[in-house]
Design a protein around this motif. Sequence first.
Motif, PDB file in Angstrom:
ATOM      1  N   GLN A 101       0.590  -0.942   0.138  1.00  0.00           N
ATOM      2  CA  GLN A 101      -0.576  -0.034  -0.181  1.00  0.00           C
ATOM      3  C   GLN A 101       0.961   1.861   0.247  1.00  0.00           C
ATOM      4  N   GLN A 149      -5.540 -12.244  -2.961  1.00  0.00           N
ATOM      5  CA  GLN A 149      -6.036 -11.300  -3.207  1.00  0.00           C
ATOM      6  C   GLN A 149      -6.335  -9.833  -2.449  1.00  0.00           C
ATOM      7  N   SER A 150      -5.535  -9.751  -1.209  1.00  0.00           N
ATOM      8  CA  SER A 150      -5.445  -8.496  -0.675  1.00  0.00           C
ATOM      9  C   SER A 150      -4.572  -7.996  -0.886  1.00  0.00           C
ATOM     10  N   LYS A 153      -5.371  -6.330  -4.420  1.00  0.00           N
ATOM     11  CA  LYS A 153      -6.892  -5.297  -3.472  1.00  0.00           C
ATOM     12  C   LYS A 153      -5.116  -3.436  -3.361  1.00  0.00           C
ATOM     13  N   TYR A 154      -4.490  -4.148  -3.244  1.00  0.00           N
ATOM     14  CA  TYR A 154      -3.537  -2.587  -2.942  1.00  0.00           C
ATOM     15  C   TYR A 154      -3.020  -2.691  -3.782  1.00  0.00           C
TER      16      TYR A 154
END
Length: 182
Positions: A101, A149-150, A153-154
């Motif tokens: 992130q 998947q995380s 997502k970021y």
Amino acid sequence: MLKEKAKTFATKAHQGQTRKNSDEAYITHPIRVAQRLELEGCSDALVCAAYLHDVVEDTPVTIDDIQYEFGKEIARLVAAHTEDKSKSWKERKQHTIKSIQNSPKEVKYLIIADKLDNLIELEKEYALLGDSIWANFNAGYDQQKWYNQSIVKYMYCGLNQSEIPVYFTEYAKAVERVFSQK
């Protein structure tokens, strides 16, 4: 040439190690990650970090050793991608998700190239071994699904469209393929 030095250093450090689900020499993984980044036109420092990205986690080599041999920039890139093995699997993965992130694009490029190569190999091995493959990991299917998947997502956070390599989409598609099988 610094890239050849990094490749040789990593090959020596990983000597005798094999991939988790096969008898393939471990060094094939960092070589593929480095080649992907080189094909994308990434800096020599990032390509060197790709060769070296697992040596601190998986061998007696330290970040100080990397800095001594390759300089501060390469050591910084390797350190940004090195997990603290004293922490639990979940803590390590949450740290990587937070890194994806907030990190500079070069760190993101290294992380995604690494994760993509791991997932492509996992997909091949899954075709041969089926669900039994998950027993070879510190975390099973559901946790691996959450983690990958995380990352998807970021992974685009803070990047302009022009800064997103093609292999980011390749990774997202691989995550979809691998984790929609159940």
